[in-house]
Design a protein around this motif. Sequence first.
Motif, PDB file in Angstrom:
ATOM      1  N   UNK A 200      34.341  28.183  46.670  1.00 13.25           N
ATOM      2  CA  UNK A 200      33.597  28.793  47.759  1.00 13.25           C
ATOM      3  C   UNK A 200      33.039  30.139  47.297  1.00 13.25           C
ATOM      4  N   UNK A 201      31.799  30.411  47.569  1.00 18.04           N
ATOM      5  CA  UNK A 201      31.111  31.603  47.051  1.00 18.04           C
ATOM      6  C   UNK A 201      31.851  32.897  47.369  1.00 18.04           C
ATOM      7  N   UNK A 202      32.318  33.062  48.591  1.00 21.05           N
ATOM      8  CA  UNK A 202      33.005  34.300  48.953  1.00 21.05           C
ATOM      9  C   UNK A 202      34.283  34.480  48.136  1.00 21.05           C
ATOM     10  N   UNK A 203      35.006  33.396  47.857  1.00 22.05           N
ATOM     11  CA  UNK A 203      36.216  33.487  47.037  1.00 22.05           C
ATOM     12  C   UNK A 203      35.875  33.862  45.604  1.00 22.05           C
ATOM     13  N   UNK A 204      34.810  33.313  45.065  1.00 27.44           N
ATOM     14  CA  UNK A 204      34.399  33.627  43.695  1.00 27.44           C
ATOM     15  C   UNK A 204      33.946  35.087  43.592  1.00 27.44           C
ATOM     16  N   UNK A 205      33.242  35.573  44.621  1.00 23.84           N
ATOM     17  CA  UNK A 205      32.792  36.965  44.630  1.00 23.84           C
ATOM     18  C   UNK A 205      33.987  37.915  44.681  1.00 23.84           C
ATOM     19  N   UNK A 206      34.997  37.581  45.475  1.00 24.61           N
ATOM     20  CA  UNK A 206      36.188  38.414  45.557  1.00 24.61           C
ATOM     21  C   UNK A 206      36.924  38.440  44.222  1.00 24.61           C
ATOM     22  N   UNK A 207      37.036  37.290  43.572  1.00 24.79           N
ATOM     23  CA  UNK A 207      37.685  37.244  42.257  1.00 24.79           C
ATOM     24  C   UNK A 207      36.898  38.080  41.253  1.00 24.79           C
ATOM     25  N   UNK A 208      35.589  37.954  41.239  1.00 23.46           N
ATOM     26  CA  UNK A 208      34.757  38.744  40.327  1.00 23.46           C
ATOM     27  C   UNK A 208      34.930  40.236  40.572  1.00 23.46           C
ATOM     28  N   UNK A 209      34.989  40.638  41.831  1.00 22.48           N
ATOM     29  CA  UNK A 209      35.182  42.047  42.172  1.00 22.48           C
ATOM     30  C   UNK A 209      36.519  42.557  41.631  1.00 22.48           C
ATOM     31  N   UNK A 210      37.579  41.778  41.808  1.00 21.94           N
ATOM     32  CA  UNK A 210      38.895  42.180  41.313  1.00 21.94           C
ATOM     33  C   UNK A 210      38.883  42.351  39.798  1.00 21.94           C
ATOM     34  N   UNK A 211      38.315  41.386  39.095  1.00 26.46           N
ATOM     35  CA  UNK A 211      38.270  41.440  37.632  1.00 26.46           C
ATOM     36  C   UNK A 211      37.465  42.660  37.176  1.00 26.46           C
ATOM     37  N   UNK A 212      36.339  42.912  37.816  1.00 29.92           N
ATOM     38  CA  UNK A 212      35.507  44.073  37.476  1.00 29.92           C
ATOM     39  C   UNK A 212      36.242  45.381  37.758  1.00 29.92           C
ATOM     40  N   UNK A 213      37.189  45.359  38.703  1.00 28.96           N
ATOM     41  CA  UNK A 213      37.964  46.549  39.058  1.00 28.96           C
ATOM     42  C   UNK A 213      39.224  46.692  38.221  1.00 28.96           C
ATOM     43  N   UNK A 214      39.419  45.787  37.269  1.00 30.85           N
ATOM     44  CA  UNK A 214      40.571  45.874  36.380  1.00 30.85           C
ATOM     45  C   UNK A 214      41.807  45.129  36.848  1.00 30.85           C
ATOM     46  N   UNK A 215      41.693  44.337  37.898  1.00 28.41           N
ATOM     47  CA  UNK A 215      42.818  43.537  38.366  1.00 28.41           C
ATOM     48  C   UNK A 215      42.696  42.119  37.836  1.00 28.41           C
TER      49      UNK A 215
ATOM     50  N   UNK B 273      47.090  34.702  47.706  1.00 31.76           N
ATOM     51  CA  UNK B 273      48.393  34.113  47.966  1.00 31.76           C
ATOM     52  C   UNK B 273      49.502  35.114  47.645  1.00 31.76           C
ATOM     53  N   UNK B 274      49.411  35.762  46.480  1.00 35.15           N
ATOM     54  CA  UNK B 274      50.397  36.754  46.063  1.00 35.15           C
ATOM     55  C   UNK B 274      49.689  37.937  45.421  1.00 35.15           C
ATOM     56  N   UNK B 275      50.237  39.126  45.647  1.00 33.42           N
ATOM     57  CA  UNK B 275      49.780  40.334  44.967  1.00 33.42           C
ATOM     58  C   UNK B 275      50.956  40.806  44.122  1.00 33.42           C
ATOM     59  N   UNK B 276      50.723  41.043  42.840  1.00 29.20           N
ATOM     60  CA  UNK B 276      51.782  41.493  41.937  1.00 29.20           C
ATOM     61  C   UNK B 276      51.697  43.005  41.784  1.00 29.20           C
ATOM     62  N   UNK B 277      52.846  43.662  41.985  1.00 25.54           N
ATOM     63  CA  UNK B 277      52.918  45.115  41.916  1.00 25.54           C
ATOM     64  C   UNK B 277      53.846  45.553  40.784  1.00 25.54           C
ATOM     65  N   UNK B 278      53.549  46.718  40.237  1.00 23.89           N
ATOM     66  CA  UNK B 278      54.441  47.353  39.263  1.00 23.89           C
ATOM     67  C   UNK B 278      54.488  48.828  39.640  1.00 23.89           C
ATOM     68  N   UNK B 279      55.686  49.313  39.960  1.00 23.16           N
ATOM     69  CA  UNK B 279      55.862  50.696  40.408  1.00 23.16           C
ATOM     70  C   UNK B 279      54.947  51.016  41.589  1.00 23.16           C
ATOM     71  N   UNK B 280      54.782  50.077  42.485  1.00 19.50           N
ATOM     72  CA  UNK B 280      53.976  50.276  43.673  1.00 19.50           C
ATOM     73  C   UNK B 280      52.475  50.166  43.477  1.00 19.50           C
ATOM     74  N   UNK B 281      52.040  49.884  42.263  1.00 17.74           N
ATOM     75  CA  UNK B 281      50.611  49.780  41.956  1.00 17.74           C
ATOM     76  C   UNK B 281      50.222  48.317  41.756  1.00 17.74           C
TER      77      UNK B 281
END
Length: 72
Positions: free
Chosen positions: A32-47, A8-16
């Motif tokens: 939904x499985x695909x949504x949970x997988x995407x959230x897990x990927x983001x968290x694992x990537x530090x987002x 829905x929203x992406x939060x940026x700081x100094x363009x990052x």
Amino acid sequence: YAEADNFTYVLLKNGERKGMVNLWYSYEDYKHKANRMLKDYCVESGLKVIDFFDYMPNEYEYMKERIYKEFA
């Protein structure tokens, strides 16, 4: 099989990218499985990812507090 929904929203700081905020209209979409997988990927990537649900009483101050707490 279905692809993950867009954030829905992406939060940026100094363009990052610093985190994502999702507004879900139903719990079925959220879990939904695909949504949970995407959230897990983001968290694992530090987002950080936070979720709000349209059917809950998300008062402005509550949402503001959660966003500041996670991303400040």
